[in-house]
Design a protein around this motif. Structure first.
Motif, PDB file in Angstrom:
ATOM      1  N   ARG A 108      11.356 -49.738 -54.415  1.00 15.90           N
ATOM      2  CA  ARG A 108      10.520 -48.590 -54.769  1.00 15.90           C
ATOM      3  C   ARG A 108      10.821 -48.174 -56.203  1.00 15.90           C
ATOM      4  N   THR A 135      19.879 -47.933 -52.392  1.00 19.71           N
ATOM      5  CA  THR A 135      18.909 -47.647 -51.330  1.00 19.71           C
ATOM      6  C   THR A 135      17.591 -48.390 -51.561  1.00 19.71           C
ATOM      7  N   TYR A 194      19.388 -47.840 -60.987  1.00 15.68           N
ATOM      8  CA  TYR A 194      19.121 -48.509 -59.715  1.00 15.68           C
ATOM      9  C   TYR A 194      20.002 -47.882 -58.648  1.00 15.68           C
ATOM     10  N   LEU A 211      15.857 -48.122 -54.621  1.00 14.50           N
ATOM     11  CA  LEU A 211      15.038 -47.280 -55.486  1.00 14.50           C
ATOM     12  C   LEU A 211      15.454 -47.480 -56.936  1.00 14.50           C
ATOM     13  N   VAL A 243      14.740 -45.730 -60.623  1.00 14.87           N
ATOM     14  CA  VAL A 243      14.194 -44.541 -61.273  1.00 14.87           C
ATOM     15  C   VAL A 243      14.080 -44.842 -62.762  1.00 14.87           C
ATOM     16  N   ALA A 258      10.284 -44.931 -59.019  1.00 16.45           N
ATOM     17  CA  ALA A 258       9.924 -43.529 -59.237  1.00 16.45           C
ATOM     18  C   ALA A 258      10.242 -43.190 -60.693  1.00 16.45           C
TER      19      ALA A 258
END
Length: 128
Positions: free
Chosen positions: A14, A30, A27, A32, A34, A16
Motif C-alpha cells: 500500500r 506492515t 517503509y 505500507l 509513505v 500513502a
C-alpha cells in the motif's frame, strides 16, 4: 509515477502520502510505504522504487550502521533496476555523456540512482 504505483499494487504494498518533514519516504513492515507529497514527482517516484526495494528484501529498521548501509545500497540498486533499462541508459549516455547529473536528468531519476545502476551494471559484467 503510475508505473511504480502499479508495481506496488502487484506486490501487495500500500502507498500513502503524508508530510514527513525532511524525509522523502519510509517503509513499514506492515506493507505500507509513505511518501512525502512535498517532494517533486521525480523524487517521489525514485523514493517509491527505493522503498519497494526495502519491502522486497524484508528490511526492518536497524541501528547497526553496516547493516543499514547495506540495506540502503540494496534498496537503491533495486530502485535502479526498476527505473532504468539497459537501452534507456545507453541512449541517455549517447545523448548527454557520462556526467551523473546530466544522466539523472535525462533518465528522470536522481544521481544516486544512476550510481546504483552503474554499480549493478559493473557487477553484472564481471559475472558474465
Amino acid at each position: 509515477m503510475e508505473d511504480m504505483l502499479d508495481v506496488a499494487r502487484e506486490r501487495g504494498v500500500r502507498v500513502a502520502w503524508r508530510d514527513l518533514g525532511r524525509r522523502n519516504g519510509e517503509y513499514h513492515s506492515t506493507g505500507l510505504i509513505v511518501l512525502n507529497p512535498k517532494r517533486s514527482l521525480t523524487v517521489q517516484r525514485v523514493t517509491l522504487a527505493h522503498e519497494l526495494g526495502h519491502a522486497r528484501y524484508g528490511h526492518t529498521w536497524t541501528e547497526d550502521a553496516a547493516a543499514h548501509r547495506r540495506n540502503e545500497r540494496l534498496a537503491d540498486e533495486h530502485a535502479a533496476a526498476l527505473l532504468i533499462g539497459v537501452g534507456e541508459y545507453a541512449a541517455a549516455e549517447r545523448t548527454v555523456g557520462p556526467h551523473l547529473g546530466a544522466l539523472a536528468r535525462e533518465l528522470g531519476v536522481t544521481a544516486q540512482i544512476v550510481e546504483a545502476w552503474q554499480r549493478l551494471a559493473q557487477r553484472t559484467r564481471r559475472i558474465a
